[in-house]
Design an enzyme around this catalytic site. Structure first.
Site, PDB file in Angstrom:
ATOM      1  N   GLY A   1       0.833  -1.192   0.000  1.00 48.74           N
ATOM      2  CA  GLY A   1       0.000   0.000   0.000  1.00 48.74           C
ATOM      3  C   GLY A   1       0.870   1.244   0.000  1.00 48.74           C
ATOM      4  O   GLY A   1       0.644   2.177  -0.772  1.00 48.74           O
ATOM      5  N   ALA A   2       1.898   1.232   0.858  1.00 49.03           N
ATOM      6  CA  ALA A   2       2.810   2.371   0.953  1.00 49.03           C
ATOM      7  C   ALA A   2       3.999   1.958   1.815  1.00 49.03           C
ATOM      8  O   ALA A   2       4.004   0.892   2.427  1.00 49.03           O
ATOM      9  CB  ALA A   2       2.099   3.580   1.563  1.00 49.03           C
ATOM     10  N   MET A   3       5.014   2.827   1.865  1.00 52.76           N
ATOM     11  CA  MET A   3       6.220   2.555   2.651  1.00 52.76           C
ATOM     12  C   MET A   3       6.735   3.843   3.259  1.00 52.76           C
ATOM     13  O   MET A   3       6.839   4.878   2.592  1.00 52.76           O
ATOM     14  CB  MET A   3       7.288   1.918   1.759  1.00 52.76           C
ATOM     15  CG  MET A   3       8.560   1.559   2.498  1.00 52.76           C
ATOM     16  SD  MET A   3       8.252   0.292   3.765  1.00 52.76           S
ATOM     17  CE  MET A   3       9.636   0.577   4.855  1.00 52.76           C
ATOM     18  N   GLU A   4       7.126   3.760   4.520  1.00 48.75           N
ATOM     19  CA  GLU A   4       7.375   4.946   5.348  1.00 48.75           C
ATOM     20  C   GLU A   4       8.791   5.501   5.250  1.00 48.75           C
ATOM     21  O   GLU A   4       9.327   6.007   6.247  1.00 48.75           O
ATOM     22  CB  GLU A   4       7.085   4.599   6.813  1.00 48.75           C
ATOM     23  CG  GLU A   4       8.041   3.597   7.469  1.00 48.75           C
ATOM     24  CD  GLU A   4       7.632   2.144   7.376  1.00 48.75           C
ATOM     25  OE1 GLU A   4       8.151   1.318   8.146  1.00 48.75           O
ATOM     26  OE2 GLU A   4       6.785   1.822   6.521  1.00 48.75           O
ATOM     27  N   ASN A   5       9.417   5.475   4.099  1.00 42.83           N
ATOM     28  CA  ASN A   5      10.760   6.041   3.980  1.00 42.83           C
ATOM     29  C   ASN A   5      10.753   7.485   4.483  1.00 42.83           C
ATOM     30  O   ASN A   5       9.997   8.313   3.972  1.00 42.83           O
ATOM     31  CB  ASN A   5      11.199   6.026   2.519  1.00 42.83           C
ATOM     32  CG  ASN A   5      10.867   4.733   1.820  1.00 42.83           C
ATOM     33  OD1 ASN A   5      11.238   3.662   2.272  1.00 42.83           O
ATOM     34  ND2 ASN A   5      10.142   4.841   0.718  1.00 42.83           N
TER      35      ASN A   5
ATOM     36  N   HIS B   1      -1.128   6.641   8.356  1.00 45.24           N
ATOM     37  CA  HIS B   1      -0.392   5.459   8.829  1.00 45.24           C
ATOM     38  C   HIS B   1       1.105   5.650   8.574  1.00 45.24           C
ATOM     39  O   HIS B   1       1.935   5.446   9.481  1.00 45.24           O
ATOM     40  CB  HIS B   1      -0.934   4.235   8.078  1.00 45.24           C
ATOM     41  CG  HIS B   1      -0.196   2.960   8.331  1.00 45.24           C
ATOM     42  ND1 HIS B   1      -0.774   1.874   8.952  1.00 45.24           N
ATOM     43  CD2 HIS B   1       1.075   2.561   8.034  1.00 45.24           C
ATOM     44  CE1 HIS B   1       0.099   0.883   9.021  1.00 45.24           C
ATOM     45  NE2 HIS B   1       1.225   1.277   8.470  1.00 45.24           N
ATOM     46  N   GLU B   2       1.454   6.026   7.344  1.00 48.63           N
ATOM     47  CA  GLU B   2       2.875   6.207   7.026  1.00 48.63           C
ATOM     48  C   GLU B   2       3.479   7.364   7.805  1.00 48.63           C
ATOM     49  O   GLU B   2       4.641   7.317   8.204  1.00 48.63           O
ATOM     50  CB  GLU B   2       3.053   6.417   5.520  1.00 48.63           C
ATOM     51  CG  GLU B   2       2.487   5.310   4.647  1.00 48.63           C
ATOM     52  CD  GLU B   2       2.946   3.921   5.055  1.00 48.63           C
ATOM     53  OE1 GLU B   2       4.120   3.766   5.443  1.00 48.63           O
ATOM     54  OE2 GLU B   2       2.133   2.984   4.983  1.00 48.63           O
TER      55      GLU B   2
ATOM     56  N   HIS C   1       4.567   6.431  11.195  1.00 48.50           N
ATOM     57  CA  HIS C   1       5.844   5.718  11.165  1.00 48.50           C
ATOM     58  C   HIS C   1       7.046   6.657  11.311  1.00 48.50           C
ATOM     59  O   HIS C   1       8.125   6.203  11.701  1.00 48.50           O
ATOM     60  CB  HIS C   1       5.988   4.976   9.840  1.00 48.50           C
ATOM     61  CG  HIS C   1       5.383   3.617   9.820  1.00 48.50           C
ATOM     62  ND1 HIS C   1       5.595   2.695  10.809  1.00 48.50           N
ATOM     63  CD2 HIS C   1       4.580   3.014   8.902  1.00 48.50           C
ATOM     64  CE1 HIS C   1       4.952   1.573  10.505  1.00 48.50           C
ATOM     65  NE2 HIS C   1       4.322   1.752   9.361  1.00 48.50           N
TER      66      HIS C   1
ATOM     67  N   GLU D   1       4.336  -1.344  13.133  1.00 42.78           N
ATOM     68  CA  GLU D   1       3.145  -1.535  12.314  1.00 42.78           C
ATOM     69  C   GLU D   1       1.843  -1.462  13.116  1.00 42.78           C
ATOM     70  O   GLU D   1       0.859  -0.877  12.664  1.00 42.78           O
ATOM     71  CB  GLU D   1       3.226  -2.847  11.544  1.00 42.78           C
ATOM     72  CG  GLU D   1       4.324  -2.876  10.496  1.00 42.78           C
ATOM     73  CD  GLU D   1       4.202  -1.768   9.446  1.00 42.78           C
ATOM     74  OE1 GLU D   1       3.155  -1.097   9.373  1.00 42.78           O
ATOM     75  OE2 GLU D   1       5.181  -1.563   8.707  1.00 42.78           O
TER      76      GLU D   1
END
Length: 857
Positions: A272-276, A306-307, A310, A329
């Protein structure tokens, strides 16, 4: 490769030995744009790592997954790449107290969404790159120590084709053809990132003045492919972003720590997405090409938040190893909904959480592979599979229960202390529990043992005893657990009493109680008037399966649509779906409830979930001899609601999509064809391009259209999205030759990208084609171990999960699965887990079919 699957023991040994001071990473991506017809395979990656060794003279290794290494030097001494590099690791011997490692490698572009993914836009031929690393794929792009507890600052520089823009975690500038990026704070390898290409880029700024008078300004950016620019509603993305930053600054007392905040919507994304930090990546499907419901906008907002959570839970403070994946998470999943409800226009977010996210958790927690929220992660393959409903949704549900248990302010104050004490460091479970004990005064160790260190879901059932005058003499809550996971937990629950008033089912009494053990009396409700419905876990405070006494169940069957409160209604629907999955309510009864009451559902997200559940009930849990009848009833009901829905409304769109998903008769398929060809009209229904594909797939699956219709549709929508839809429709056609071709493309060939593998699998498995698909059950079991060994873990997971013969729902398939498991006891544990999970789904479906057949008698 042998060294690719890093174990926890190896990571612990390396962390005890090494400390990393910094990385300089130089990437040359100019090969990404090759000559016409030429597929570039590799790019140059040069990495310099400065690190210390606690035991000079010791041996360790760096991680790198690459086709080749040109040069390696350690502390100025050249090493022979053929001797020290085995394809996944670089052996490092005789380390000094302070070390410098330089690795010059040829790394591979990815087509699986792992590492540096390369995408060519079919619409205009432009090339787009982005990275995706979690849990351990940065080693596919640069040499490193690939584990979350060896944090370090990173400096990236990138050479890219002329005219491209490049982004990374830090701010970047172009000088003399080289993009150079500011050094990051200490972060883990898996959250570093690079995005490069001719992306459409929009900017904004977030400003915040704090109580001490200081001002924080965060540059905001959002990007997508040029072909999607006309659909990109960046203003709404920025609105939610600013609302989220305000919320987290209000509650975390720790300013956003990573400078800028870019958000990239990228093609063929696995997640869905990534928290870089500073460069969050999302799947580009969150840019809507056609009309969607508010549930889609809510889902996107939730993922954005959500991201963002993080940035604190996961990026600022990171777990030591993947055992404590929940430390990021679960918190992000909970905080996403928490901030969504309190900071944005999506004030019904807890309804979505109760109805959608928890459904994921309940399913995962009843699989044979269920595990405690704090899991036992032996290696990276384990870690990859634990991005699951337990780690995300159950963990978030447990945190919601924790807030009810310790109080909101104690929970948030615990978070603030946790950030202050552990900023830019790594933590374990005990680090969080200690601050929560300080702020709440509660025994967190006991709570953690029950909720974080045991698996399984409890069932809570009301027991009502009435006095002779029709009032409650005693109301108690009975708690049960599965035999496989017998733990009974402490629950803070609200018990609601409902009765009909003026045609509505409304709550007239409520009590909160701490449930302990197998039976808890709710003394506060003694003497209340007799209820027609008792809703245990009213307001959704805890994590449990809700059950009903006989009176309450009868009330729901007769008056479910009359429940006035949307959350109570959603909880009731969720409970009834769990009863269906547990073979305690027949599929035909559940479908009847959907047909009678879902048309009155006001929450669009709940309605979409009901449609999904009804379709699953028909496909998996209905007795085979009733499926045709059930499908006809669902299609008739969907068409009725579609015609009655307000023209142009999101309910109308939702019913149109559901009708397309369940229709199979000739008249219904003619209507779909007419809507496509504009010979049929439904007042207010805008058949845009995305809806056209949704109408076309069932026509293809039922043999009502062939490639002569599908090909012009791709010509009409010759885009990346259109290509995925076309591939899905082609694979859906009811032809033995089509199925053989689709199988070969996914199982025998490496030619398809991750997105097209996913689309092919989705089209391949059609519920209306059980007989056509029967020969592939044996082929599946013959192929999966080879597929797992030869393909990337992402593609392996897609194939093993997506092609399991779940539609061959007979005891023979269960037996074939058991035979494979017995013969492959030494197969990789992650592969066995996926097969065990699929077997459980199949066995559950067969139990449901027995229940449904008995209901007909």
């Amino acid at each position: 490769m042998p060294g690719e699957n890093l174990s926890r023991d190896e990571a612990q040994e390396r962390a005890a030995l090494l400390s990393v001071d910094g990385y300089d990473v130089s990437l040359d991506l100019r090969s990404a744009v090759g000559d016409a017809g030429e597929e570039p395979r590799t790019f140059r990656s040069v990495t310099t790592i400065r690190f210390r060794c606690a035991d000079p003279g010791a041996t360790s290794f760096a991680d790198l997954v690459a086709p080749g290494v040109t040069a390696v030097s350690l502390n100025g001494k050249d090493l022979d790449p053929s001797e020290v590099f085995d394809g996944t690791r670089i052996q490092l011997e005789d380390l000094a107290a302070e070390n410098e490692l330089v690795v010059d490698a040829q790394c591979a572009y990815s087509r699986t969404g792992e590492g540096l993914h390369r995408f060519v836009d079919p619409e205009d031929g432009e090339v787009y790159l982005y990275t995706q690393y979690e849990p351990a794929d940065s080693r596919r792009v640069f040499a490193n120590f690939e584990q979350p507890d060896l944090k370090a600052p990173f400096r990236f520089e990138v050479r890219a084709p002329e005219g491209w823009t490049v982004w990374s975690n830090g701010t970047g500038e172009l000088h003399d053809g080289v993009w150079r990026f500011a050094e990051t704070k200490p972060i883990s390898t898996y959250i570093t990132a690079v995005v490069a290409g001719p992306y459409h880029y929009v900017t904004d700024t977030y400003s915040r003045t704090f109580d001490d008078g200081t001002t924080l300004e965060i540059p905001l950016g959002a990007m997508c492919r040029k072909g999607l620019a006309k659909h990109f509603d960046a203003d709404d993305v920025f609105l939610v972003t600013k609302q989220g930053l305000d919320f987290f600054h209000d509650h975390f007392d720790h300013p956003y720590p990573f400078g800028k905040y870019d958000q990239a919507f990228v093609p063929e994304y696995n997640l869905g997405a990534m928290e870089n930090p500073g460069l969050v990546t999302f799947r580009e499907e969150f840019i809507f090409r056609g009309k969607v419901t508010q549930a889609s906008y809510e889902r996107r907002a939730n993922v954005i938040l959500h991201e963002m959570a993080h940035m604190w839970f996961g990026d600022l403070v990171t777990m030591v190893w993947w055992d404590d994946l929940w430390l990021k998470e679960s918190f992000a999943d909970f905080m996403g909904s928490f901030s969504l409800v309190e900071a944005t226009r999506f004030t019904n977010g807890w309804i979505t959480f109760a109805n959608n996210r928890k459904a994921w958790a309940y399913r995962a927690d009843q699989l044979p592979s269920t595990h405690p929220v704090t899991a036992d992660i032996r290696d990276l393959e384990d870690a990859k599979l634990n991005f699951d409903g337990i780690t995300y949704a159950k963990g978030a549900s447990v945190l919601k229960q924790l807030v009810a248990y310790v109080g909101r302010e104690a929970f948030l104050e615990g978070a603030r202390r946790y950030f202050k004490r552990n900023a830019y460091g790594n933590t374990r479970l005990g680090d969080l529990l200690s601050v929560l004990e300080e702020t709440s005064g509660r025994d967190m160790a006991a709570w953690a043992r029950s909720w974080l260190q045991t698996a399984g879901v409890n069932s809570l059932t009301p027991q009502v005893l009435l006095s002779t005058d029709g009032r409650i003499a005693e109301l108690s809550v009975l708690q049960e657990a599965a035999e496989s996971h017998p733990e009974l937990r402490p629950h803070r629950v609200a018990v609601g009493l409902y009765r009909r008033e003026e045609g509505a089912l409304v709550r007239y009494a409520r009590a909160e109680v701490d449930v302990h053990g197998p039976r808890t009396v709710v003394g506060e409700l003694a003497g209340a008037e007799a209820p027609e419905l008792v809703l245990v876990n009213d307001d959704d405070l805890t994590y449990c399966k809700i059950r009903f006494d006989d009176t309450s169940l009868a009330t729901l069957k007769a008056h479910l649509g009359d429940i006035a409160d949307p959350l109570a209604r959603a909880l009731s629907w969720s409970a009834l779906w769990n009863l269906t999955r547990d073979a305690l309510l027949s599929a035909r009864e559940f479908i009847d409830l959907v047909l009678r009451f879902s048309g009155r559902e006001t929450d669009i997200g709940v309605l979409q979930m009901l449609h999904s559940w009804a379709n699953s009930a028909l496909t998996y849990y209905a007795a085979p001899e009733w499926r045709r009848t059930g499908g006809r009833l669902l299609a008739q009901g969907a068409l009725r609601e579609l015609r009655q829905a307000e023209p142009g409304s999101q309910h109308q769109l939702t019913w149109a999509r559901f009708f397309a998903a369940v229709v199979s008769d000739e008249a219904g398929l003619r209507l779909l064809r007419g809507l496509l060809e504009d010979t049929e009209k439904i007042d207010g229904l805008d058949v845009d391009q995305e809806l056209r594909w949704a109408l076309l797939e069932p026509l293809a699956a039922h043999g009502a259209v062939d490639e002569s219709v599908i090909a012009p549709e791709l010509a009409r929508d010759d885009t990346a999205s259109g290509k995925r839809h076309q591939v899905r429709c082609l694979a859906a056609r009811p032809s033995a030759a089509v199925k053989a071709q689709a199988w070969a493309q996914v199982v025998e060939s490496h030619a398809l990208s991750n997105a097209l593998v996913e689309a092919t699998i989705s089209g391949f498995a059609q519920p209306s084609q059980r007989e056509l698909l029967a020969p592939y059950a044996a082929k599946y079991f013959a192929a999966i171990e080879r597929v797992w060994a030869e393909r990337s873990i992402q593609i392996g997971m897609d194939v093993v999960k997506g092609l399991f013969p779940l539609l061959q729902d007979s005891q023979d398939t269960v037996d074939a699965t058991d035979t494979w498991l017995a013969a492959h006891e030494s197969a990789p544990p992650a592969l066995r887990r996926l097969v065990l999970e699929a077997r459980d789904d199949l066995a559950r479906a067969l139990r449901g079919q027995v229940c449904d057949a008995q209901a007909a008698r």
